[in-house]
Design an enzyme around this catalytic site. Structure first.
Site, mmCIF file in Angstrom:
data_model
loop_
_atom_site.group_PDB
_atom_site.id
_atom_site.type_symbol
_atom_site.label_atom_id
_atom_site.label_comp_id
_atom_site.label_asym_id
_atom_site.label_seq_id
_atom_site.Cartn_x
_atom_site.Cartn_y
_atom_site.Cartn_z
ATOM 1 N N CYS A 1 -22.784 49.196 -70.692
ATOM 2 C CA CYS A 1 -23.865 48.926 -69.745
ATOM 3 C C CYS A 1 -24.004 50.059 -68.731
ATOM 4 O O CYS A 1 -25.115 50.467 -68.388
ATOM 5 C CB CYS A 1 -23.618 47.603 -69.029
ATOM 6 S SG CYS A 1 -23.975 46.138 -70.021
ATOM 7 N N CYS B 1 4.133 42.492 -70.115
ATOM 8 C CA CYS B 1 5.223 41.813 -70.826
ATOM 9 C C CYS B 1 5.959 42.780 -71.746
ATOM 10 O O CYS B 1 7.183 42.751 -71.846
ATOM 11 C CB CYS B 1 4.682 40.637 -71.634
ATOM 12 S SG CYS B 1 4.351 39.154 -70.669
ATOM 13 N N CYS C 1 -26.214 45.103 -62.546
ATOM 14 C CA CYS C 1 -25.969 44.064 -63.560
ATOM 15 C C CYS C 1 -26.930 42.890 -63.354
ATOM 16 O O CYS C 1 -27.499 42.346 -64.305
ATOM 17 C CB CYS C 1 -24.541 43.548 -63.468
ATOM 18 S SG CYS C 1 -23.246 44.807 -63.509
ATOM 19 N N HIS D 1 -29.234 40.650 -65.990
ATOM 20 C CA HIS D 1 -28.632 39.396 -66.430
ATOM 21 C C HIS D 1 -28.970 38.193 -65.549
ATOM 22 O O HIS D 1 -28.605 37.065 -65.880
ATOM 23 C CB HIS D 1 -27.122 39.574 -66.552
ATOM 24 C CG HIS D 1 -26.746 40.624 -67.559
ATOM 25 N ND1 HIS D 1 -27.018 40.488 -68.896
ATOM 26 C CD2 HIS D 1 -26.156 41.841 -67.417
ATOM 27 C CE1 HIS D 1 -26.601 41.568 -69.551
ATOM 28 N NE2 HIS D 1 -26.081 42.400 -68.677
ATOM 29 N N ARG E 1 -17.744 46.589 -73.202
ATOM 30 C CA ARG E 1 -19.141 46.174 -72.999
ATOM 31 C C ARG E 1 -19.645 46.630 -71.644
ATOM 32 O O ARG E 1 -20.784 47.106 -71.525
ATOM 33 C CB ARG E 1 -19.262 44.647 -73.115
ATOM 34 C CG ARG E 1 -20.713 44.181 -73.055
ATOM 35 C CD ARG E 1 -21.447 44.621 -74.314
ATOM 36 N NE ARG E 1 -22.897 44.546 -74.185
ATOM 37 C CZ ARG E 1 -23.677 45.577 -73.889
ATOM 38 N NH1 ARG E 1 -23.159 46.772 -73.633
ATOM 39 N NH2 ARG E 1 -24.988 45.449 -73.835
#
Length: 207
Positions: A168, A60, A123, A127, A164
Site C-alpha cells: 500500500c 521464542c 489508509c 479503506h 500488504r
C-alpha cells in the site's frame, strides 16, 4: 494450506543448541495455541515493546531454543505463523487490555489517517472513505487484518500483513518501512483494535 502443513512440520522440528521444538514446550498446538493469534500484537517484557505473532515466534526461538531468528517474510516464519494462526480460526479478535500498548495503538491510528506519498493518500482515504467502491476494477475492502498470513492471487504466495502494508505504501508512492519496523507493529495493533470482535480467518485468500 500447504503453508499450514509446512508450519505443522516446523512446529515439531528440534532446532537450536538446545535441540528443542515448539511442541516440546507447547505440546499440541490445537490446544495451547487456540486463541493466541486473536490476541496479537501484545506487549513483550523481553523486548519492552509490542510484538506481533511473527516477532513472538522469533523471540521464542532466540530465548527458548537458542536458535537464530527466522528471516522476516521468509517461507518458514510465514508457515509457522499460518499454522499457529489457524488454531484461532473462527474465534473473535480480542486485543489485550494492556495500557502499555496504548502509545503504539495511538501511533498506529495516526499512521492510518496520515496522508503520505506522492499521491497524498492515507489508509483511511481508501479503506473508509471509499470502501466498497472499485479501484482499477478491484473492490476496495474495509482493510481488516482478519486473515493474515494469507494467500494473495497477486503474489501467488503466502504473505504477512506487513507485506500488504508495504504494498500500500508503495502504491501511494511513499517510502516503505523495513520489515519488522515499529510502524508496522503499530498499524497492526490499531487495525486489530478496529477489527475487535471479527473472526480470525487465517489462512485466508485474497485477490
Amino acid at each position: 494450506m500447504f503453508a499450514v502443513l509446512e508450519g505443522e512440520e516446523l512446529w515439531r522440528e528440534k532446532v537450536g543448541s538446545r535441540k528443542t521444538s515448539c511442541a516440546d514446550c507447547h505440546q499440541k498446538a490445537e490446544v495451547s495455541m487456540r486463541g493466541v493469534a486473536a490476541r496479537y500484537p501484545s506487549f513483550s517484557t523481553a523486548r519492552n515493546a509490542p510484538v506481533d505473532l511473527q516477532g513472538q515466534i522469533n523471540l521464542c526461538r532466540e530465548t527458548r531454543q537458542n536458535a537464530p531468528p527466522l528471516p522476516l517474510e521468509g517461507s518458514e516464519l510465514l508457515a509457522l505463523s499460518a499454522y499457529v494462526g489457524k488454531q484461532s480460526r473462527g474465534m473473535p479478535i480480542t486485543p489485550p487490555d494492556d495500557a502499555r500498548l496504548e502509545p503504539s495503538r495511538r501511533q498506529g491510528e495516526a499512521l492510518y489517517t496520515m496522508r503520505q506519498g506522492q499521491l497524498n493518500f492515507s489508509c483511511a482515504n481508501c479503506h473508509e472513505d471509499h470502501a466498497g467502491q472499485r479501484l482499477a476494477g478491484s473492490l476496495i475492502p474495509q482493510g481488516h487484518p482478519t486473515g493474515y498470513p494469507l494467500y494473495r492471487l497477486e503474489w501467488q504466495s503466502v504473505g504477512s500483513l506487513q507485506r500488504r502494508l508495504r504494498g500500500c505504501l508503495i502504491g501511494v508512492r511513499a517510502e516503505p518501512y523495513a520489515y519488522g519496523a515499529e510502524e508496522y507493529i503499530a498499524l497492526e495493533l490499531f487495525l486489530m483494535s478496529r477489527a475487535r470482535g471479527m473472526a480470525i480467518e487465517t489462512p485466508a485468500i485474497r485477490p
